[in-house]
Design an enzyme around this catalytic site. Structure first.
Site, PDB file in Angstrom:
ATOM      1  N   GLU A  93       0.835  -1.198   0.000  1.00 59.39           N
ATOM      2  CA  GLU A  93       0.000   0.000   0.000  1.00 59.39           C
ATOM      3  C   GLU A  93       0.873   1.252   0.000  1.00 59.39           C
ATOM      4  O   GLU A  93       1.879   1.319   0.716  1.00 59.39           O
ATOM      5  CB  GLU A  93      -0.869  -0.040   1.264  1.00 59.39           C
ATOM      6  CG  GLU A  93      -1.677   1.197   1.538  1.00 59.39           C
ATOM      7  CD  GLU A  93      -2.325   1.171   2.917  1.00 59.39           C
ATOM      8  OE1 GLU A  93      -3.141   2.071   3.190  1.00 59.39           O
ATOM      9  OE2 GLU A  93      -2.018   0.259   3.725  1.00 59.39           O
ATOM     10  N   ASP A 215      12.715  -2.387  14.943  1.00 63.72           N
ATOM     11  CA  ASP A 215      13.740  -1.458  14.450  1.00 63.72           C
ATOM     12  C   ASP A 215      13.160  -0.050  14.439  1.00 63.72           C
ATOM     13  O   ASP A 215      13.167   0.643  13.428  1.00 63.72           O
ATOM     14  CB  ASP A 215      14.187  -1.866  13.042  1.00 63.72           C
ATOM     15  CG  ASP A 215      15.434  -1.127  12.575  1.00 63.72           C
ATOM     16  OD1 ASP A 215      16.127  -0.524  13.425  1.00 63.72           O
ATOM     17  OD2 ASP A 215      15.721  -1.135  11.361  1.00 63.72           O
TER      18      ASP A 215
END
Length: 311
Positions: A93, A215
């Site tokens: 997306e 992360d």
């Protein structure tokens, strides 16, 4: 698929009848990134000409897992595949970003909601190994968090450092901080002392496997056009929720972020004492990726824990 599997997917399963434009967008230092504009909307496509599909498969599984928690916004992945000339791609997306990173208090609450919803009964780990930057991240399912973190996070980074730098000093100091698996017992003469001395760091702490982005630094945090937070480029696994703050030194989290987070996921005793243990993993990874500039930061944390644990 033919010569252009990306175009073919967009014009079939992507429900588009024409691609109206392709333009390069920021994709970091590892992959190339492009925006594909179509009459069915836009798609975000990352490609890497030198690696197979496993890295993007890991990213897609992580994005899917975060998306399913219905909490903080992430781009929904659509397709991972191989390029005919070598390499791989991921189609996802396209999210139009806003002008700022958004409200930190909203990010803190949404992230906590993700951790709360993303509980795993299988243990600590993930269904596939993935990467932290370009470093392999081993996610073998493990029932005990301290074992998982010791073997597959700090232990793995230390092995890489030893192979890359022959840095026995940093290796020998860190092995006192956490217990590794049986393969290391002959090296870790003081392993049993360590188990006893680790207890104060995790006293009265309930550690449950929670879905982590893995992360979370400033480059992987943005906001959409409505100002809602968006997080990107994950290195997902199920771990202790506090490990999510391991990149806080380059994420810019402030008081409003933590206040909102702990309203949903209450702070546990000793959080401040454990915080740098999770920072250490990322310092070691930066040491392995970028060189000796990160060595002193890692060593400082190690020395502090050795003094704290009196070992």
């Amino acid at each position: 698929m033919g010569d252009d599997p990306i175009r073919e997917w967009i014009l079939s399963e992507g429900k588009a009848t024409q691609i109206t434009g392709i333009r390069s967008v920021g994709g970091g230092c590892i992959n190339r990134a492009n925006r594909y504009d179509t009459d069915a909307g836009s798609f975000f496509v990352k490609t890497n000409r030198s690696i197979g599909v496993s890295m993007f498969e890991g990213e897609a599984l992580g994005l899917d897992a975060m998306y399913e928690t219905r909490s903080v916004r992430v781009p929904k992945p659509f397709k991972v595949g191989s390029l005919p000339t070598g390499g791989s791609y991921i189609i996802m997306e396209y999210i139009e970003f806003g002008a700022s990173r958004g409200d930190q208090s909203v990010l803190g609450r949404k992230l906590a909601e993700m951790h709360k919803a993303g509980k795993c009964e299988k243990g600590f780990g993930f269904d596939v190994d993935n990467t932290i930057g370009s470093t392999p991240q081993i996610n073998t399912w493990t029932s005990n968090w301290i074992e998982f973190y010791g073997v597959h996070r700090l232990g793995y980074q230390l092995k890489l450092a030893r192979q890359q730098y022959g840095d026995s000093l940093i290796y020998e100091k860190v092995i006192l901080v956490i217990k590794f698996d049986q393969a290391f017992i002959n090296i870790l003469v003081k392993g049993q002392r360590l188990v006893k001395n680790m207890a104060p760091l995790f006293e009265d702490v309930v550690i449950e496997p929670r879905l982590l982005h893995g992360d979370l630094w400033s480059g992987n945090i943005s906001s959409d056009k409505n100002g809602e937070p968006v997080i990107l480029d994950p290195a997902c696994y199920y771990g202790h929720n506090e490990a999510e703050f391991g990149m806080s030194w380059c994420a810019g989290f402030g008081g409003p972020f933590y206040s909102s987070y702990f309203e949903v996921m209450p702070k546990q005793p000793g959080f401040e004492k454990r915080r740098d243990l999770y920072v250490l993993y990322h310092y070691l990874n930066h040491y392995n990726l970028f060189g000796s500039g990160y060595r002193s930061s890692a060593m400082s944390i190690i020395d502090d824990y050795l003094r704290m644990l009196k070992v």
